[in-house]
Design a protein around this motif. Structure first.
Motif, short mmCIF file in Angstrom:
data_model
loop_
_atom_site.label_atom_id
_atom_site.label_comp_id
_atom_site.label_asym_id
_atom_site.label_seq_id
_atom_site.Cartn_x
_atom_site.Cartn_y
_atom_site.Cartn_z
N LEU A 61 0.86 -1.17 0.00
CA LEU A 61 0.00 0.00 0.00
C LEU A 61 0.90 1.23 0.00
N LEU A 62 0.64 2.17 -0.90
CA LEU A 62 1.45 3.38 -1.00
C LEU A 62 0.59 4.60 -0.76
N LEU A 63 1.08 5.51 0.04
CA LEU A 63 0.35 6.74 0.30
C LEU A 63 0.54 7.74 -0.83
N THR A 64 -0.52 8.42 -1.20
CA THR A 64 -0.39 9.57 -2.11
C THR A 64 0.09 10.76 -1.29
N PRO A 65 0.53 11.84 -1.92
CA PRO A 65 0.91 13.03 -1.15
C PRO A 65 -0.21 13.52 -0.26
N GLU A 66 -1.46 13.47 -0.81
CA GLU A 66 -2.60 13.88 0.02
C GLU A 66 -2.80 12.92 1.18
N GLY A 67 -2.56 11.63 0.90
CA GLY A 67 -2.69 10.63 1.94
C GLY A 67 -1.66 10.81 3.03
N ARG A 68 -0.42 11.18 2.64
CA ARG A 68 0.63 11.41 3.63
C ARG A 68 0.27 12.59 4.52
N THR A 69 -0.24 13.66 3.92
CA THR A 69 -0.63 14.83 4.70
C THR A 69 -1.78 14.48 5.66
N PHE A 70 -2.78 13.75 5.12
CA PHE A 70 -3.92 13.38 5.97
C PHE A 70 -3.48 12.46 7.10
N TYR A 71 -2.56 11.55 6.82
CA TYR A 71 -2.05 10.65 7.86
C TYR A 71 -1.35 11.43 8.95
N GLU A 72 -0.46 12.34 8.59
CA GLU A 72 0.29 13.09 9.60
C GLU A 72 -0.63 13.96 10.45
N ARG A 73 -1.62 14.61 9.79
CA ARG A 73 -2.55 15.43 10.56
C ARG A 73 -3.43 14.56 11.46
N SER A 74 -3.82 13.38 10.99
CA SER A 74 -4.66 12.47 11.78
C SER A 74 -3.93 11.99 13.03
N VAL A 75 -2.64 11.66 12.88
CA VAL A 75 -1.86 11.23 14.04
C VAL A 75 -1.85 12.31 15.11
#
Length: 301
Positions: A61-75
């Motif tokens: 599974l690979l994160l998109t740039p938007e996914g990376r941003t959403f992941y970091e903010r969610s954490v």
């Protein structure tokens, strides 16, 4: 306007687990969900956000740039939520005021010697103590904990048992020298029996009369609203009194009081409880730590 049925923190938690555990199946096992449920949740999240968060392949599974941003903010958001919950529950550092309503005897002989250690252990907590032997309404009196003797009767309250103590009949040496030492229940008729000025569960004394046990009414010229007052009246020679053994232990040792009619067949006992409103799992930490402290250090015998 945002929909009210969206559990945003729940979605974030699932997405974070998918990213950190590296896949839908392993995240599903960890969260006790089905893989299809996890996959559908992430898909719904992407649809709502209007962007792809992850690129799925058969192997990883690979994160998109938007996914990376959403992941970091969610954490960060989930960490803030956890910190807010811990702060509200005071799990790490219990704080606040505890109101304790206690019998005068327990407050004087058990709670008072322990209080300094409790306050040192929990510097963020302050304690307000009201001493009365009368049974009070915890909500009306704004009491967090009430410490009471006798059997539990109010099913709406929860209790932690603090032990059970024998009841003993005692008098001062000076009083017994003037009025004689009772040997049987009949002898008590000649003595002043100090009593409580309110209705109690134990309204009579048990005493031996030959081979039988009889109940003796408490009749005397002195009554009081709490056991500590009666204890002092007995020490002063006003009559005999029946009290919890732990309240007169030091007096017996020092000779200020002596026991009479101390027959194992008639020796009654009385339980003590720390009573509170609400189930333990929903108690504020300040109350929970006090209950645990009393259960460990504040027991009677």
């Amino acid at each position: 306007m945002a929909r009210q049925d969206i559990n945003r923190s729940g979605e974030m938690e699932v997405f974070v687990q998918v990213v950190e555990l590296g896949g839908f199946s392993v995240a599903a096992r960890f969260l006790r969900m089905t893989p299809s449920a996890v996959s559908k949740l992430v898909a719904r999240l992407e649809t709502r956000l209007g962007t792809r968060l992850v690129n799925r392949t058969t192997r990883k599974l690979l994160l998109t740039p938007e996914g990376r941003t959403f992941y970091e903010r969610s954490v960060g958001i989930l960490a803030d939520i956890e910190e807010a919950e811990r702060s509200a529950a005071n799990l790490d550092d219990p704080r606040g005021l505890i109101r304790i309503n206690t019998s005068a005897a327990y407050g004087t002989h058990v709670l008072a010697p322990l209080l300094a250690d409790f306050l040192e252990t929990y510097p963020g907590i302050s304690v307000e103590v009201v001493q009365t032997d009368l049974v009070v309404d915890l909500l009306a009196e704004r009491a967090d904990i009430a410490i009471r003797a006798g059997a539990m009767r109010d099913s709406s309250l929860v209790a932690r048992k603090l032990g059970e103590t024998p009841l003993v009949i005692v008098g001062s040496p000076a009083y017994l020298a003037r009025h004689g030492v009772p040997k049987t229940a009949s002898d008590l008729e000649q003595h002043s029996r100090l009593g409580f000025g309110y209705v109690r569960a134990l309204r009579e004394w048990s005493a031996p009369e030959g081979e039988t046990i009889v109940q003796v009414p408490v009749i005397g010229r002195v009554s009081a609203s709490d056991g500590e007052a009666l204890r002092h009246f007995a020490i002063g020679g006003a009559g005999l009194v029946q009290l919890a053994q732990f309240t007169v232990a030091e007096d017996l040792k020092a000779g200020r009081l002596v026991t009479v009619l101390d027959d194992p067949r008639t020796r009654l006992s009385e339980p003590f409880h720390a009573v509170y409103v609400g189930q333990g799992g929903h108690l504020p930490a300040r109350i929970r730590v006090m209950l645990d402290f009393l259960a460990k250090h504040g027991r009677v015998s």
